[in-house]
Design a protein around this motif. Structure first.
Motif, short mmCIF file in Angstrom:
data_model
loop_
_atom_site.label_atom_id
_atom_site.label_comp_id
_atom_site.label_asym_id
_atom_site.label_seq_id
_atom_site.Cartn_x
_atom_site.Cartn_y
_atom_site.Cartn_z
N LEU A 140 28.61 17.90 12.33
CA LEU A 140 28.25 16.61 11.73
C LEU A 140 29.14 16.28 10.54
N ARG A 141 29.48 17.27 9.73
CA ARG A 141 30.39 17.02 8.60
C ARG A 141 31.76 16.55 9.09
N GLN A 142 32.22 17.12 10.19
CA GLN A 142 33.52 16.73 10.73
C GLN A 142 33.47 15.33 11.34
N LYS A 143 32.38 15.00 11.99
CA LYS A 143 32.28 13.71 12.66
C LYS A 143 31.96 12.57 11.68
N PHE A 144 31.24 12.88 10.61
CA PHE A 144 30.84 11.88 9.62
C PHE A 144 31.24 12.36 8.22
N PRO A 145 32.55 12.47 7.95
CA PRO A 145 33.01 13.06 6.69
C PRO A 145 32.73 12.21 5.45
N HIS A 146 32.44 10.95 5.62
CA HIS A 146 32.19 10.07 4.48
C HIS A 146 30.78 10.22 3.92
N LEU A 147 29.91 10.94 4.62
CA LEU A 147 28.55 11.16 4.15
C LEU A 147 28.40 12.53 3.51
N ALA A 148 27.51 12.62 2.54
CA ALA A 148 27.18 13.92 1.95
C ALA A 148 26.23 14.63 2.91
N TRP A 149 26.44 15.91 3.14
CA TRP A 149 25.59 16.69 4.03
C TRP A 149 25.05 17.89 3.29
N ILE A 150 23.75 18.07 3.37
CA ILE A 150 23.10 19.25 2.83
C ILE A 150 22.33 19.87 3.99
N CYS A 151 22.53 21.15 4.21
CA CYS A 151 21.85 21.84 5.30
C CYS A 151 20.95 22.92 4.72
N CYS A 152 19.73 22.98 5.22
CA CYS A 152 18.76 23.93 4.68
C CYS A 152 17.70 24.23 5.74
N GLU A 153 16.80 25.08 5.39
CA GLU A 153 15.64 25.36 6.23
C GLU A 153 14.58 24.29 5.96
N ALA A 154 13.83 23.93 6.97
CA ALA A 154 12.79 22.91 6.81
C ALA A 154 11.75 23.33 5.77
N SER A 155 11.52 24.62 5.64
CA SER A 155 10.55 25.11 4.66
C SER A 155 11.00 24.86 3.22
N ASP A 156 12.29 24.55 3.03
CA ASP A 156 12.79 24.23 1.69
C ASP A 156 12.46 22.81 1.26
N MET A 157 12.05 21.98 2.21
CA MET A 157 11.78 20.56 1.93
C MET A 157 10.29 20.32 1.77
N THR A 158 9.93 19.56 0.75
CA THR A 158 8.51 19.22 0.55
C THR A 158 8.20 17.81 1.05
N GLN A 159 9.23 16.98 1.21
CA GLN A 159 9.04 15.61 1.67
C GLN A 159 8.93 15.57 3.20
N SER A 160 8.26 14.53 3.68
CA SER A 160 8.21 14.30 5.13
C SER A 160 9.58 13.81 5.59
N PRO A 161 10.02 14.24 6.77
CA PRO A 161 11.33 13.81 7.24
C PRO A 161 11.35 12.34 7.62
N PHE A 162 12.53 11.73 7.52
CA PHE A 162 12.72 10.36 7.97
C PHE A 162 12.62 10.32 9.49
N ARG A 163 13.24 11.29 10.14
CA ARG A 163 13.20 11.42 11.60
C ARG A 163 13.26 12.90 11.97
N ARG A 164 12.84 13.17 13.19
CA ARG A 164 12.97 14.52 13.76
C ARG A 164 13.80 14.42 15.03
N VAL A 165 14.76 15.31 15.17
CA VAL A 165 15.60 15.37 16.36
C VAL A 165 15.65 16.83 16.78
N GLY A 166 15.04 17.14 17.92
CA GLY A 166 15.01 18.52 18.38
C GLY A 166 14.38 19.42 17.34
N GLN A 167 15.09 20.46 16.96
CA GLN A 167 14.56 21.41 15.98
C GLN A 167 14.92 21.03 14.54
N PHE A 168 15.44 19.83 14.35
CA PHE A 168 15.90 19.42 13.02
C PHE A 168 15.10 18.25 12.46
#
Length: 89
Positions: free
Chosen positions: A28-56
């Motif tokens: 994703l970083r290679q395909k969309f280099p103009h965006l900031a990307w942060i990758c983490c485990e879902a358990s690190d997030m307290t907010q509800s996701p904007f969307r869910r795609v597969g296991q992400f």
């Protein structure tokens, strides 16, 4: 740079097509280099996701102000937090 119209759909399609054994963040970083990307485990997030795609969970990141924050407004999004629910990011 903010998320362009239709780009969220392209990100979701790319993510859905990625082999989960590969490195989705790198792809994703290679395909969309103009965006900031942060990758983490879902358990690190307290907010509800904007969307869910597969296991992400996709969280939109707004870094336009003094402090970066999670937003639900795609027009304010300057990046994505990709949270892996499987525990293998």
């Amino acid at each position: 740079m903010v998320l362009a119209a239709g780009e969220l759909t392209n990100i979701e399609q790319t993510l859905a097509a990625i082999d989960t054994a590969s490195e989705p963040c790198l792809t994703l970083r290679q395909k969309f280099p103009h965006l900031a990307w942060i990758c983490c485990e879902a358990s690190d997030m307290t907010q509800s996701p904007f969307r869910r795609v597969g296991q992400f969970d996709l969280h939109l990141l707004d870094s336009g102000g003094q402090c970066a924050q999670i937003t639900n407004d795609p027009q304010r999004a300057t990046g994505i937090v990709l949270a892996n629910r499987s525990g293998n990011s």
